[in-house]
Design a protein around this motif. Structure first.
Motif, PDB file in Angstrom:
ATOM      1  N   GLY A  47      12.639 -16.622  -4.485  1.00 38.26           N
ATOM      2  CA  GLY A  47      12.858 -15.877  -5.711  1.00 38.26           C
ATOM      3  C   GLY A  47      13.579 -16.760  -6.714  1.00 38.26           C
ATOM      4  O   GLY A  47      14.459 -17.542  -6.333  1.00 38.26           O
ATOM      5  N   PHE A  48      13.198 -16.653  -7.990  1.00 39.68           N
ATOM      6  CA  PHE A  48      13.811 -17.498  -9.024  1.00 39.68           C
ATOM      7  C   PHE A  48      14.181 -16.654 -10.226  1.00 39.68           C
ATOM      8  O   PHE A  48      13.333 -15.970 -10.808  1.00 39.68           O
ATOM      9  CB  PHE A  48      12.845 -18.603  -9.442  1.00 39.68           C
ATOM     10  CG  PHE A  48      13.386 -19.500 -10.536  1.00 39.68           C
ATOM     11  CD1 PHE A  48      14.526 -20.254 -10.326  1.00 39.68           C
ATOM     12  CD2 PHE A  48      12.747 -19.586 -11.760  1.00 39.68           C
ATOM     13  CE1 PHE A  48      15.028 -21.086 -11.326  1.00 39.68           C
ATOM     14  CE2 PHE A  48      13.236 -20.409 -12.767  1.00 39.68           C
ATOM     15  CZ  PHE A  48      14.386 -21.161 -12.546  1.00 39.68           C
ATOM     16  N   GLU A 100      12.051   1.195  -7.644  1.00 36.68           N
ATOM     17  CA  GLU A 100      12.999   2.263  -7.948  1.00 36.68           C
ATOM     18  C   GLU A 100      14.414   1.894  -7.507  1.00 36.68           C
ATOM     19  O   GLU A 100      15.388   2.214  -8.187  1.00 36.68           O
ATOM     20  CB  GLU A 100      12.543   3.567  -7.292  1.00 36.68           C
ATOM     21  CG  GLU A 100      11.226   4.107  -7.833  1.00 36.68           C
ATOM     22  CD  GLU A 100      11.242   4.229  -9.352  1.00 36.68           C
ATOM     23  OE1 GLU A 100      12.177   4.857  -9.887  1.00 36.68           O
ATOM     24  OE2 GLU A 100      10.328   3.678 -10.001  1.00 36.68           O
ATOM     25  N   LYS A 101      14.523   1.215  -6.385  1.00 33.96           N
ATOM     26  CA  LYS A 101      15.843   0.791  -5.904  1.00 33.96           C
ATOM     27  C   LYS A 101      16.487  -0.183  -6.886  1.00 33.96           C
ATOM     28  O   LYS A 101      17.681  -0.068  -7.220  1.00 33.96           O
ATOM     29  CB  LYS A 101      15.724   0.133  -4.531  1.00 33.96           C
ATOM     30  CG  LYS A 101      17.053  -0.366  -3.971  1.00 33.96           C
ATOM     31  CD  LYS A 101      16.874  -1.009  -2.605  1.00 33.96           C
ATOM     32  CE  LYS A 101      18.208  -1.532  -2.077  1.00 33.96           C
ATOM     33  NZ  LYS A 101      18.057  -2.191  -0.749  1.00 33.96           N
ATOM     34  N   LEU A 102      15.704  -1.128  -7.384  1.00 33.08           N
ATOM     35  CA  LEU A 102      16.241  -2.135  -8.294  1.00 33.08           C
ATOM     36  C   LEU A 102      16.533  -1.560  -9.677  1.00 33.08           C
ATOM     37  O   LEU A 102      17.520  -1.940 -10.322  1.00 33.08           O
ATOM     38  CB  LEU A 102      15.260  -3.311  -8.398  1.00 33.08           C
ATOM     39  CG  LEU A 102      15.160  -4.156  -7.120  1.00 33.08           C
ATOM     40  CD1 LEU A 102      13.933  -5.060  -7.165  1.00 33.08           C
ATOM     41  CD2 LEU A 102      16.419  -4.984  -6.913  1.00 33.08           C
ATOM     42  N   HIS A 154      18.594  -9.847 -18.808  1.00 31.27           N
ATOM     43  CA  HIS A 154      18.973 -10.607 -17.619  1.00 31.27           C
ATOM     44  C   HIS A 154      18.953  -9.721 -16.378  1.00 31.27           C
ATOM     45  O   HIS A 154      18.609 -10.182 -15.289  1.00 31.27           O
ATOM     46  CB  HIS A 154      20.357 -11.236 -17.810  1.00 31.27           C
ATOM     47  CG  HIS A 154      20.444 -12.607 -17.225  1.00 31.27           C
ATOM     48  ND1 HIS A 154      19.968 -13.728 -17.859  1.00 31.27           N
ATOM     49  CD2 HIS A 154      20.914 -13.036 -16.023  1.00 31.27           C
ATOM     50  CE1 HIS A 154      20.168 -14.787 -17.090  1.00 31.27           C
ATOM     51  NE2 HIS A 154      20.742 -14.388 -15.976  1.00 31.27           N
ATOM     52  N   ARG A 155      19.289  -8.473 -16.528  1.00 29.74           N
ATOM     53  CA  ARG A 155      19.203  -7.550 -15.391  1.00 29.74           C
ATOM     54  C   ARG A 155      17.761  -7.435 -14.902  1.00 29.74           C
ATOM     55  O   ARG A 155      17.501  -7.389 -13.694  1.00 29.74           O
ATOM     56  CB  ARG A 155      19.714  -6.166 -15.788  1.00 29.74           C
ATOM     57  CG  ARG A 155      21.180  -6.110 -16.148  1.00 29.74           C
ATOM     58  CD  ARG A 155      21.614  -4.677 -16.378  1.00 29.74           C
ATOM     59  NE  ARG A 155      22.828  -4.594 -17.190  1.00 29.74           N
ATOM     60  CZ  ARG A 155      23.498  -3.483 -17.423  1.00 29.74           C
ATOM     61  NH1 ARG A 155      23.065  -2.345 -16.924  1.00 29.74           N
ATOM     62  NH2 ARG A 155      24.583  -3.495 -18.166  1.00 29.74           N
ATOM     63  N   ARG A 209      13.449  -8.582 -11.054  1.00 27.47           N
ATOM     64  CA  ARG A 209      12.133  -9.179 -10.807  1.00 27.47           C
ATOM     65  C   ARG A 209      12.205 -10.225  -9.690  1.00 27.47           C
ATOM     66  O   ARG A 209      11.320 -10.293  -8.822  1.00 27.47           O
ATOM     67  CB  ARG A 209      11.605  -9.816 -12.096  1.00 27.47           C
ATOM     68  CG  ARG A 209      10.186 -10.355 -11.990  1.00 27.47           C
ATOM     69  CD  ARG A 209       9.770 -11.066 -13.256  1.00 27.47           C
ATOM     70  NE  ARG A 209      10.565 -12.264 -13.496  1.00 27.47           N
ATOM     71  CZ  ARG A 209      10.391 -13.091 -14.520  1.00 27.47           C
ATOM     72  NH1 ARG A 209       9.457 -12.824 -15.433  1.00 27.47           N
ATOM     73  NH2 ARG A 209      11.146 -14.160 -14.667  1.00 27.47           N
ATOM     74  N   SER A 210      13.272 -11.034  -9.675  1.00 27.64           N
ATOM     75  CA  SER A 210      13.389 -12.098  -8.673  1.00 27.64           C
ATOM     76  C   SER A 210      13.623 -11.558  -7.274  1.00 27.64           C
ATOM     77  O   SER A 210      13.421 -12.271  -6.290  1.00 27.64           O
ATOM     78  CB  SER A 210      14.524 -13.055  -9.059  1.00 27.64           C
ATOM     79  OG  SER A 210      15.794 -12.444  -8.896  1.00 27.64           O
TER      80      SER A 210
END
Length: 249
Positions: A85-86, A122-124, A147-148, A153-154
């Protein structure tokens, strides 16, 4: 120390123009272990973002190699990307999609089943307090909220290696602390993290080891505790300032 996850050997990155050759990274060698958080520190231009982007396979190195668990990442780059993840320093969100669509698309990109995509999304969204923006598109977001979304996404595909390039810039203090908790939880769950940051308190709080880059080279690699003991200082900030001042002299 746990088993090596990623091994970087003699990594060099050069940029060429008609006038000159610039060396951004100069024979970097570094091992990232399983379930380890490495804090990557250095002044602007030290090579932190270049190193992060090469590990994330956004750019190729000029020379040297990277292997994961003993196998070159370039033998099957798609398989490698599925477990990495990036989160970039600057936003590269698709401005034509809503936040909900961005996360959904990311899940499909990594081949997740629909049920898991919805669950992760949904969790994120809840974790990063993005609910009121789920149907909004990135251009309406503040820098902190953008940024959130990058962070969410990462994390959509539950990576084994997470590369965070200045992840808390522009975040409110309580969201910043939530991210610290998230990073610690990721480590508990077996994720390795490469954390680039200018916040020395952040590096001190989270890092198992500190790697300081200076002019494209590794100046030192050590644990925060060992650095404090060696320099007889209580904070990484004072140590970092001292080390950078030594370089100037």
């Amino acid at each position: 120390m746990s088993k090596p996850l990623l091994e970087i050997q003699n990594l060099t990155k050069q940029y060429h123009t008609k006038e000159q050759t610039t060396t951004a990274l100069d024979r970097i060698s570094l091992t990232i272990h399983e379930q380890e958080i490495i804090g990557l520190l250095g002044v602007n231009g030290a090579g932190k973002t270049t190193l992060s982007s090469i590990i994330a396979t956004l750019h190729p190195p000029t020379s040297g190699y990277i292997s994961m668990r003993g196998k070159s990442i370039y033998q099957d780059i798609n398989a490698y990307r599925r477990i990495v993840g990036f989160c970039p320093q600057k936003s590269n969100l698709n401005t034509d999609l809503t936040i909900e669509q961005i996360l959904t698309f990311t899940g499909h990109y990594y081949g997740l089943p629909q049920e898991l995509i919805i669950q992760r999304r949904e969790k994120l969204i809840e974790q990063y307090e993005l609910g009121k923006y789920r149907t909004a598109k990135p251009p309406v977001l503040s820098g902190g909220y953008a940024h959130r979304v990058l962070l969410a996404r990462s994390l959509m595909h539950n990576p084994k290696l997470l590369i965070l390039d200045e992840p808390t810039v522009g975040l409110d203090p309580h969201i910043r602390r939530q991210l610290w908790h998230t990073i610690k939880e990721l480590k508990k769950n077996g994720v390795s993290v490469l954390l680039t940051t200018h916040y020395l308190d952040e590096a001190d709080e989270l890092s198992d080891r500190i790697c300081i880059l200076d002019a494209g080279k590794i100046k030192l690699i050590s644990t925060p505790a060992a650095l404090k003991e060696a320099h007889q200082e209580s904070s990484l900030e004072k140590i970092f300032i001292t080390l950078m001042a030594e370089e100037v002299e």
